[in-house]
Design an enzyme around this catalytic site. Structure first.
Site, PDB file in Angstrom:
ATOM      1  N   HIS A 174      34.100 -54.365 -16.991  1.00 16.26           N
ATOM      2  CA  HIS A 174      35.112 -55.242 -16.399  1.00 16.26           C
ATOM      3  C   HIS A 174      36.413 -54.486 -16.155  1.00 16.26           C
ATOM      4  O   HIS A 174      37.390 -55.051 -15.696  1.00 16.26           O
ATOM      5  CB  HIS A 174      35.355 -56.473 -17.283  1.00 16.26           C
ATOM      6  CG  HIS A 174      36.008 -56.168 -18.578  1.00 16.26           C
ATOM      7  ND1 HIS A 174      35.309 -55.768 -19.686  1.00 16.26           N
ATOM      8  CD2 HIS A 174      37.301 -56.178 -18.932  1.00 16.26           C
ATOM      9  CE1 HIS A 174      36.149 -55.557 -20.675  1.00 16.26           C
ATOM     10  NE2 HIS A 174      37.370 -55.799 -20.247  1.00 16.26           N
ATOM     11  N   GLY A 175      36.429 -53.215 -16.455  1.00 15.09           N
ATOM     12  CA  GLY A 175      37.602 -52.379 -16.221  1.00 15.09           C
ATOM     13  C   GLY A 175      37.258 -50.934 -16.510  1.00 15.09           C
ATOM     14  O   GLY A 175      36.100 -50.608 -16.814  1.00 15.09           O
TER      15      GLY A 175
END
Length: 79
Positions: free
Chosen positions: A5-6
């Protein structure tokens, strides 16, 4: 069916505060026009240099995702 997610951290918070160069991190954000509140070494725990290169992370999961849009920060203010 899961993906990052990042970018994820490249170094821990204390390590970033000890090892990153304050002037270089400020210049890095200034050069791309990001408004930031990096004023001293304590702020380096959230500096860009503390994180992995997102392009490498995305390349490593290209079989999991289709990149639709790439977002860039406008400002980074640590509260």
């Amino acid at each position: 069916m899961s993906c990052s997610h990042g970018a994820g951290r490249r170094m821990g918070r204390k390590q970033a505060q000890k090892e990153l160069d304050l002037a270089a991190e400020k210049e890095r954000l200034d050069a791309i026009g990001v408004i930031h509140g990096i004023r001293n070494t304590k702020d380096l725990d959230e500096a860009p240099g503390a994180y992995k290169d997102i392009s490498v992370v995305m390349a490593n999961q290209q079989d999991l995702v289709d990149i639709v849009v790439e977002l860039r920060p406008l400002a980074v203010i640590k509260g």
